[in-house]
Motif scaffolding. Sequence first.
Motif, mmCIF file in Angstrom:
data_model
loop_
_atom_site.group_PDB
_atom_site.id
_atom_site.type_symbol
_atom_site.label_atom_id
_atom_site.label_comp_id
_atom_site.label_asym_id
_atom_site.label_seq_id
_atom_site.Cartn_x
_atom_site.Cartn_y
_atom_site.Cartn_z
ATOM 1 N N ALA A 25 29.977 23.556 66.602
ATOM 2 C CA ALA A 25 28.762 22.764 66.780
ATOM 3 C C ALA A 25 27.622 23.459 66.047
ATOM 4 O O ALA A 25 27.402 24.652 66.228
ATOM 5 N N ILE A 26 26.904 22.727 65.210
ATOM 6 C CA ILE A 26 25.806 23.312 64.446
ATOM 7 C C ILE A 26 24.611 22.363 64.449
ATOM 8 O O ILE A 26 24.770 21.137 64.473
ATOM 9 N N PRO A 27 23.387 22.921 64.417
ATOM 10 C CA PRO A 27 22.205 22.081 64.228
ATOM 11 C C PRO A 27 22.005 21.799 62.739
ATOM 12 O O PRO A 27 22.282 22.652 61.897
ATOM 13 N N VAL A 28 21.539 20.609 62.434
ATOM 14 C CA VAL A 28 21.284 20.208 61.046
ATOM 15 C C VAL A 28 19.841 19.722 60.956
ATOM 16 O O VAL A 28 19.459 18.763 61.637
ATOM 17 N N ARG A 29 19.031 20.397 60.128
ATOM 18 C CA ARG A 29 17.653 19.963 59.940
ATOM 19 C C ARG A 29 17.575 19.004 58.764
ATOM 20 O O ARG A 29 18.074 19.283 57.668
ATOM 21 N N ILE A 30 16.958 17.843 58.998
ATOM 22 C CA ILE A 30 16.767 16.842 57.954
ATOM 23 C C ILE A 30 15.271 16.599 57.793
ATOM 24 O O ILE A 30 14.605 16.131 58.719
ATOM 25 N N ALA A 31 14.739 16.950 56.637
ATOM 26 C CA ALA A 31 13.312 16.776 56.380
ATOM 27 C C ALA A 31 12.975 15.286 56.308
ATOM 28 O O ALA A 31 13.734 14.477 55.763
ATOM 29 N N ALA A 32 11.814 14.925 56.842
ATOM 30 C CA ALA A 32 11.402 13.519 56.842
ATOM 31 C C ALA A 32 11.262 12.979 55.430
ATOM 32 O O ALA A 32 11.527 11.800 55.172
ATOM 33 N N SER A 33 10.869 13.832 54.490
ATOM 34 C CA SER A 33 10.685 13.385 53.107
ATOM 35 C C SER A 33 12.009 13.160 52.385
ATOM 36 O O SER A 33 12.017 12.620 51.272
ATOM 37 N N ASP A 34 13.125 13.577 52.987
ATOM 38 C CA ASP A 34 14.438 13.409 52.361
ATOM 39 C C ASP A 34 15.197 12.203 52.914
ATOM 40 O O ASP A 34 16.394 12.048 52.662
ATOM 41 N N VAL A 35 14.516 11.375 53.679
ATOM 42 C CA VAL A 35 15.146 10.195 54.277
ATOM 43 C C VAL A 35 14.581 8.937 53.629
ATOM 44 O O VAL A 35 13.375 8.748 53.541
ATOM 45 N N ILE A 36 15.478 8.072 53.165
ATOM 46 C CA ILE A 36 15.121 6.764 52.599
ATOM 47 C C ILE A 36 15.600 5.690 53.566
ATOM 48 O O ILE A 36 16.692 5.805 54.141
ATOM 49 N N LEU A 37 14.807 4.649 53.762
ATOM 50 C CA LEU A 37 15.151 3.588 54.703
ATOM 51 C C LEU A 37 15.547 2.312 53.982
ATOM 52 O O LEU A 37 14.987 1.967 52.935
ATOM 53 N N ALA A 38 16.531 1.612 54.539
ATOM 54 C CA ALA A 38 16.985 0.334 53.997
ATOM 55 C C ALA A 38 17.174 -0.648 55.149
ATOM 56 O O ALA A 38 17.671 -0.271 56.218
ATOM 57 N N LEU A 39 16.780 -1.917 54.904
ATOM 58 C CA LEU A 39 16.923 -2.935 55.945
ATOM 59 C C LEU A 39 18.377 -3.326 56.168
ATOM 60 O O LEU A 39 18.758 -3.726 57.270
ATOM 61 N N THR A 40 19.193 -3.190 55.119
ATOM 62 C CA THR A 40 20.619 -3.493 55.225
ATOM 63 C C THR A 40 21.399 -2.348 54.580
ATOM 64 O O THR A 40 20.887 -1.682 53.673
ATOM 65 N N PRO A 41 22.633 -2.109 55.018
ATOM 66 C CA PRO A 41 23.424 -1.042 54.387
ATOM 67 C C PRO A 41 23.560 -1.293 52.897
ATOM 68 O O PRO A 41 24.074 -2.331 52.480
ATOM 69 N N PRO A 42 23.085 -0.376 52.054
ATOM 70 C CA PRO A 42 23.122 -0.598 50.608
ATOM 71 C C PRO A 42 24.513 -0.364 50.039
ATOM 72 O O PRO A 42 25.342 0.334 50.617
ATOM 73 N N VAL A 43 24.754 -0.977 48.887
ATOM 74 C CA VAL A 43 25.998 -0.770 48.150
ATOM 75 C C VAL A 43 25.638 -0.326 46.734
ATOM 76 O O VAL A 43 24.543 -0.577 46.241
#
Length: 362
Positions: free
Chosen positions: A274-292
């Motif tokens: 078990a490990i913690p994973v830090r994800i920076a807010a600036s490294d997240v992209i949002l999509a309304l539908t799962p992209p292909v």
Amino acid sequence: MTLEVAFRHRLSAGFALDVAFEAPPGVTALFGRSGAGKSSVLRAVAGLLRPDEGRIAMAGAPVFDSAAGVDLPPHRRRFGLVFQEPRLFPHLSVLRNLRYGRRALGLPANPAREAEIVEMLGIGALLARRPAGLSGGEAARVAIGRALLAEPRLLMLDEPFAALDAARREEILPWLERLRDHAGLPILFVSHSLPEVARLAARIVLMGEGRVLRAGPAADLLADPEAAEFLGPREAGAVLQGRVGRTAPDGLTEVRLAGGTLHLPGVTAAAGAAIPVRIAASDVILALTPPVGLSALNMLECRVAGLHRGRGPGVMVRLECGGEALLARITARSAEAMGLREGLALTAIVKSVAIGPADLGG
């Protein structure tokens, strides 16, 4: 044992400390920009700085209480302090350096405890060396070992990575994680590096201009959009709990989260860990539908839990992904164009290369 801190102290005409927090067993990070007063708080707790007023107590027993006239000297507090520089004696071997603090306090030899600390910090092969023959990470581990062998009730680490380059930081971080998990005592960890804090700390005391701005569990504070204003928009990010899966021939390792699976490089923990994973807010992209048709491998199914508009053009979006919180930093224009609202289902896309070894705990 829990450390209780509540004191005021004027350091200069324009700067004063006014802090109150608790530190239970485990790592409590004092986090903030340089000049926030973090190291001065450590000095007050250690007994090297006498506050103007207040109370500092361990397990309910005061080591400083201005109202009651209590002010124990440093050696009677039994708090271990490790400075930015290891401060080892150059003429003594590693073994004699380790034993110095214990002997200075008049404590009897304890071979079993000594062997335990040597094994925990991985310094058995260094015992005959002199400090000049140690790397920066090795010297830092020896300094921590010396403090631990003196049987402290509290361990304080004042920016132990400040003098180390990135490679040496990565060398010592796993040992600090091991110390955190096995030492069984409160640890105050001073840093202005958010990845280090996110990787090590269970609790965070966020400081600014001598005051406590926010305090609480690390996972909650790091994923709080309002706290992002104090952390800085480029530093904000959430810590999610993952479990290590298989590693593919291309070097990417599966890390399973509650909201999906990430494929990450640089994972050194064993499968099943078990490990913690830090994800920076600036490294997240949002999509309304799962992209292909994207090169991105990491996609998490989330819902909008809240939106926080800052002073600039950005919006911090708090997401709920499988019961855990994730942050995404986007522009207000994008939020409006997507029609973001609480409860809206989204896909969060994270680049594998954005998450490096410093963001992964052990």
